[in-house]
Scaffold this motif. Structure first.
Motif, PDB file in Angstrom:
ATOM      1  N   LEU A  39      -9.410  -5.312  -7.057  1.00 17.66           N
ATOM      2  CA  LEU A  39      -9.992  -6.266  -7.861  1.00 17.66           C
ATOM      3  C   LEU A  39     -10.068  -7.480  -6.706  1.00 17.66           C
ATOM      4  O   LEU A  39      -9.520  -7.730  -5.525  1.00 17.66           O
ATOM      5  CB  LEU A  39      -8.941  -7.211  -8.598  1.00 17.66           C
ATOM      6  N   ASN A  40     -11.491  -8.190  -6.487  1.00 19.37           N
ATOM      7  CA  ASN A  40     -11.795  -9.229  -5.523  1.00 19.37           C
ATOM      8  C   ASN A  40     -11.883  -8.421  -4.217  1.00 19.37           C
ATOM      9  O   ASN A  40     -11.616  -9.245  -3.213  1.00 19.37           O
ATOM     10  CB  ASN A  40     -10.967 -10.190  -5.666  1.00 19.37           C
ATOM     11  N   LEU A  46      -4.107  -9.931 -12.600  1.00 21.15           N
ATOM     12  CA  LEU A  46      -3.761 -11.290 -11.826  1.00 21.15           C
ATOM     13  C   LEU A  46      -2.846 -11.006 -10.700  1.00 21.15           C
ATOM     14  O   LEU A  46      -3.051 -11.624  -9.627  1.00 21.15           O
ATOM     15  CB  LEU A  46      -3.095 -12.334 -12.679  1.00 21.15           C
ATOM     16  N   TYR A  47      -1.892 -10.155 -10.976  1.00 15.83           N
ATOM     17  CA  TYR A  47      -0.919  -9.968  -9.743  1.00 15.83           C
ATOM     18  C   TYR A  47      -1.837  -9.212  -8.614  1.00 15.83           C
ATOM     19  O   TYR A  47      -1.339  -9.522  -7.420  1.00 15.83           O
ATOM     20  CB  TYR A  47       0.164  -8.965 -10.364  1.00 15.83           C
ATOM     21  N   GLU A  48      -2.685  -8.384  -9.049  1.00 13.36           N
ATOM     22  CA  GLU A  48      -3.147  -7.570  -7.917  1.00 13.36           C
ATOM     23  C   GLU A  48      -4.259  -8.397  -7.268  1.00 13.36           C
ATOM     24  O   GLU A  48      -4.372  -8.487  -6.243  1.00 13.36           O
ATOM     25  CB  GLU A  48      -4.143  -6.609  -8.632  1.00 13.36           C
ATOM     26  N   ALA A  49      -4.925  -9.360  -8.007  1.00 14.51           N
ATOM     27  CA  ALA A  49      -5.674 -10.406  -7.277  1.00 14.51           C
ATOM     28  C   ALA A  49      -4.836 -11.390  -6.344  1.00 14.51           C
ATOM     29  O   ALA A  49      -5.319 -11.775  -5.247  1.00 14.51           O
ATOM     30  CB  ALA A  49      -6.580 -10.885  -8.453  1.00 14.51           C
ATOM     31  N   VAL A  50      -3.879 -11.717  -6.820  1.00 13.70           N
ATOM     32  CA  VAL A  50      -2.920 -12.878  -6.195  1.00 13.70           C
ATOM     33  C   VAL A  50      -2.217 -12.300  -4.855  1.00 13.70           C
ATOM     34  O   VAL A  50      -2.043 -13.068  -3.895  1.00 13.70           O
ATOM     35  CB  VAL A  50      -2.107 -13.586  -7.097  1.00 13.70           C
ATOM     36  N   LYS A  51      -1.845 -11.280  -5.161  1.00 13.73           N
ATOM     37  CA  LYS A  51      -0.868 -10.545  -4.157  1.00 13.73           C
ATOM     38  C   LYS A  51      -1.334 -10.817  -2.821  1.00 13.73           C
ATOM     39  O   LYS A  51      -0.564 -11.169  -1.644  1.00 13.73           O
ATOM     40  CB  LYS A  51      -0.505  -9.183  -4.440  1.00 13.73           C
ATOM     41  N   PRO A  52      -2.832 -10.343  -2.420  1.00 13.57           N
ATOM     42  CA  PRO A  52      -3.201 -10.533  -0.992  1.00 13.57           C
ATOM     43  C   PRO A  52      -3.262 -11.616  -0.387  1.00 13.57           C
ATOM     44  O   PRO A  52      -3.516 -12.102   0.878  1.00 13.57           O
ATOM     45  CB  PRO A  52      -4.798  -9.553  -1.020  1.00 13.57           C
ATOM     46  N   LEU A  53      -3.095 -12.841  -1.191  1.00 10.87           N
ATOM     47  CA  LEU A  53      -3.306 -13.820  -0.628  1.00 10.87           C
ATOM     48  C   LEU A  53      -2.370 -14.368   0.101  1.00 10.87           C
ATOM     49  O   LEU A  53      -1.128 -14.095   0.159  1.00 10.87           O
ATOM     50  CB  LEU A  53      -3.434 -15.128  -1.874  1.00 10.87           C
ATOM     51  N   ASN A  54      -2.519 -15.512   1.172  1.00  8.90           N
ATOM     52  CA  ASN A  54      -1.657 -15.908   2.225  1.00  8.90           C
ATOM     53  C   ASN A  54      -0.216 -16.477   1.370  1.00  8.90           C
ATOM     54  O   ASN A  54      -0.341 -17.259   0.415  1.00  8.90           O
ATOM     55  CB  ASN A  54      -2.196 -17.007   3.187  1.00  8.90           C
TER      56      ASN A  54
END
Length: 163
Positions: free
Chosen positions: A12-13, A137-145
């Motif tokens: 995602l993203n 949502l977890y998949e999308a947020v996980k890569p963020l710093n």
């Protein structure tokens, strides 16, 4: 897992999909002008790719919000770090229950009771599968710093509350 690496799907993203225009079925033939064509060692090719992409800044996550589900007015908020500072009700459509003061969501003007209608490039307005949306949502947020100071104050980078 084997090399050569062929694109079978995207997260995602995805930066590769959204910014670089990579397509499903494409084969990885080079990394930073170094040919990997014919290299069948997945671990070596994967490690080279991982090292190369780790040098880039995080690809920001856009979340689209609406005050009401019927509203045509959308607010798009871009996140680059987690936790994003939003707690959600445990139901669909995904609705904001609480904003952590001083969090990225708070600083970007996200309001309680808003609905999430898009996660990255995925329209979720008509998706009523709570578990699938939670995973997205977890998949999308996980890569963020990761903001280490904020992480100490939160158990998870997303919070869910019962109705």
């Amino acid at each position: 897992q084997k090399a050569p690496i062929v694109v079978s799907s995207f997260t995602l993203n995805s930066y590769a999909k959204n910014a670089l225009g990579v397509k499903q079925g494409w084969m990885l033939v080079g990394i930073n002008e170094e040919s990997v064509r014919g290299d069948t060692n997945f671990n070596r090719v994967g490690a080279t790719l991982e090292y190369y992409i780790s040098q880039f800044p995080v690809w920001p996550l856009e979340l689209e919000f609406r005050e009401t589900l019927e509203s045509d007015e959308r607010t798009i908020v871009t996140f680059e770090e987690r936790p994003i500072g939003i707690e959600f009700f445990r139901r669909t459509p995904i609705q904001v229950e609480y904003i952590t003061p001083g969090s990225p969501a708070d600083l970007n003007g996200v309001k309680t009771n808003w609905y999430i209608t898009r996660i990255g490039d995925a329209d979720v307005l008509d998706n009523h599968d709570f578990h699938k949306l939670k995973a997205m949502l977890y998949e999308a947020v996980k890569p963020l710093n990761e903001n280490k100071e904020s992480m100490r104050n939160h158990r998870h980078h997303l919070e869910w509350r019962s109705n």
